[in-house]
Design an enzyme around this catalytic site. Sequence first.
Site, PDB file in Angstrom:
ATOM      1  N   GLY A 173       0.817  -1.210   0.000  1.00 58.44           N
ATOM      2  CA  GLY A 173       0.000   0.000   0.000  1.00 58.44           C
ATOM      3  C   GLY A 173       0.847   1.255   0.000  1.00 58.44           C
ATOM      4  O   GLY A 173       0.377   2.324  -0.380  1.00 58.44           O
ATOM      5  N   ARG A 410      -0.949  -6.052  14.161  1.00 60.09           N
ATOM      6  CA  ARG A 410      -1.196  -7.068  13.136  1.00 60.09           C
ATOM      7  C   ARG A 410      -1.069  -8.484  13.676  1.00 60.09           C
ATOM      8  O   ARG A 410      -1.853  -9.365  13.308  1.00 60.09           O
ATOM      9  CB  ARG A 410      -0.215  -6.860  11.973  1.00 60.09           C
TER      10      ARG A 410
END
Length: 587
Positions: A173, A410
Site C-alpha cells: 500500500g 497485526r
Amino acid sequence: MFKTSILFTALLSAAALTSVSAAPVQTEGTGIGKHGDIKLAVTFDNGKIQDIKVLEDHENKVLAAKVFTDLKDAVIANNSVKVDGIAGATFSSKGFLNAVSDAAKKAGVKLSDKVKKDKKADVAMPAVQNYDVVVIGAGGAGFAAAVEAKSKGANVVLIEKMPTVGGNSLISGAEMNVPNSWVQNKLNIKDDTPARMAADTLKGGDFQGDPEIVGVMTTNALPTAEWLRDTVGVNFEKDNVFQFGGHSRKRALIPEGHTGTEVITKFSALADKMGIPVITNMKAEELVKDKDGRVVAVKAISGGKEYTFNAKGGVVLATGGFGANAQMVKKYNPAIDERFKTTDAPGTTGEALYMAEKAGGQLVNMGYIQTYPICDPISGVIELIADARFDGAILVNQEGKRFVEELERRDVISNAILKQPGAYCYVLWNDNIGKISNTVKIHDTEYKTFTKQGIMHTSDTLKGAADYFHIPYANLKATVDRVSQMAKDGGKDLDFHNRGGLKDLSTGKYYIIKAVPSTHHTMGGLKINTKAEVLDKNGKPIPGLFAAGEVTGTTHGTNRLGGNAYTDIMVFGRIAGDGAAAEAKAR
C-alpha cells in the site's frame, strides 16, 4: 475433346483454390489477471499466431511490463502458451496466457505443445565493472540509496535479481508514517511528534527494537517524506492520512493510487534521468573482501555468465526479507507453517542474508515474523480494498460476532483470526465508511476481481450480506446494532476499545469481504547501526558494507506497525547511500 477440356479446366480451378491461403483471423480472448480481466485480440494465420494486441488490462504497470512484451514475444515465437511466465508476475502471466488460449479456442486453432528452449543471451556488458557504490535490490530502499549516492557525486549501479524492479515496495500500500507532516497540519492534527511515533513503534515491537535506530527513523521521517515529494516527485493524498494499528495518531501519508506503483515509477524515472544503470536479471552471489576485511566488490550471475562489480566506496544491501521463502520462514518460526500463503513479492527469498552472514554480518531477531491479518484466501495478497478497516469497518467471524479490536497490532489480529471458526474472518463496512476511505473506487479492479471470485459481496441490505456468506443474520444484526448505537453515543467502543472510534453501520449499502492472515514481514535480519553500517558478531562495522530496509533486523522488534516499513526503507536507504558515497570520496 470437349470433355477433356472441361476436366482440364476443373483441375486448374482446384489447383488455384488450394494455392490460396485462408485470410488471417482475429479473435478476442479473456483471462483473469492479478487485478481483473486481461482482454486480448489475437491474430491467427494458417493456425499460427501473428500478432497479439492488449485491449484491456488492470495489472500493475511496472510488475506486468514484461508480460506484455517478453512473454508476448515468446508466445508468438513458439505459437504456444506452454512458455514460462514472467518471474514475479505469476498471476498476470497466467491471465495473459489464458486469454491467448481463449482466443485460440474461439478461432478453432490448436496451439503447439512444443516450446523451444530459451537460450538467454549474455548481458552485453563487461565481465568486470568499476563503480563507487553498488546497490543490490531495486526496491524502495535500493532506489533511495542509489539516488542519494548519485546526488552526492558517486558513480552508482543498481542490480536486481528479478526481471522487474520494485519488490515488496511496489506491491504494498506504500503508506508512510510521518509525524508532524503537512497533511496532518492541514487536518489539524497538531500534537504528533517524532518522540510520540518512536514510543508507539517501540511499544508495538515489545521494546525489542533498537531505540537509537527507531529515533533516527522517526526524526528523519518528515525530511525524507519532503524529499520524496519534492525531489522524487511522489504525489501523496492532500487531505487524508491513515491510522494503522498500534499508532496513537493518524500519521500515515498515502501515495496516489494507494500502492507503491506511484513511488517506484517515480524512482525509476528519476534514476533514468540521473544516469543510474538499473540491471535486472542480475543475481548477487558473493560479497568480496580485500585483505583488510573491507567489502570491495560483488560477484553476480546473469544468463549463466559471471560478473564482478567493484565498489570503491561500498556495497548497499537492499534485498528485502524472506517472507516468500516458506521453508526459511518455518525454519525460524515453526508456527508459521504450510497454512499460510504470503503477501510478499516472489523475489523476497532471503538468500542475501546468508551471503552477508558469510561476509561476517550478524543476523538478529530472525524468529520475529509478522503475518498480515486481512488477505485474499485465494492468492494470499493484501486486500487493499479492506483498508476501510482504518476508517471504521469491523471484523466479524462466521458467527457474525466481533472478536478483536480492528486497530490492534497485526500479530494480535492475525492470532485472533486463527482462533475463529475456519481460521478466517469478514471485514464489513457501509457507504458511510466508504465515503471516508473511498477504497472501493480507488481499488475498483480489486473490487471486480474479488466479487467475481466470490470472496466479496455488495448488498443493499445487511441480510443480503449475511445470507451470501451464510452468517446467522440475527447475530450479525445484533453486532451491527450494538456498534451503531455506540457510534451514536460518541463512538467509544465499550467491547474492544477501538482506538479510532466506531462508526454508524445502521444503513446500507454494505460491503463484506472474506479474509485470512498471510506471511507479510520478516522483522529479523542484519544488525546495523545508525549509519546503516552492517555490524559483525562483535558489534563492529564491516567496512564497505551497508544495509537498509527489510534485510535489516534492528528496527521493529517483535512486530512492525503498519506504515513503518516505508519510513524505515526510505530513511535508511538514503543514509546508506550517503554513507557509501562518502566512503568513495574518502578513498
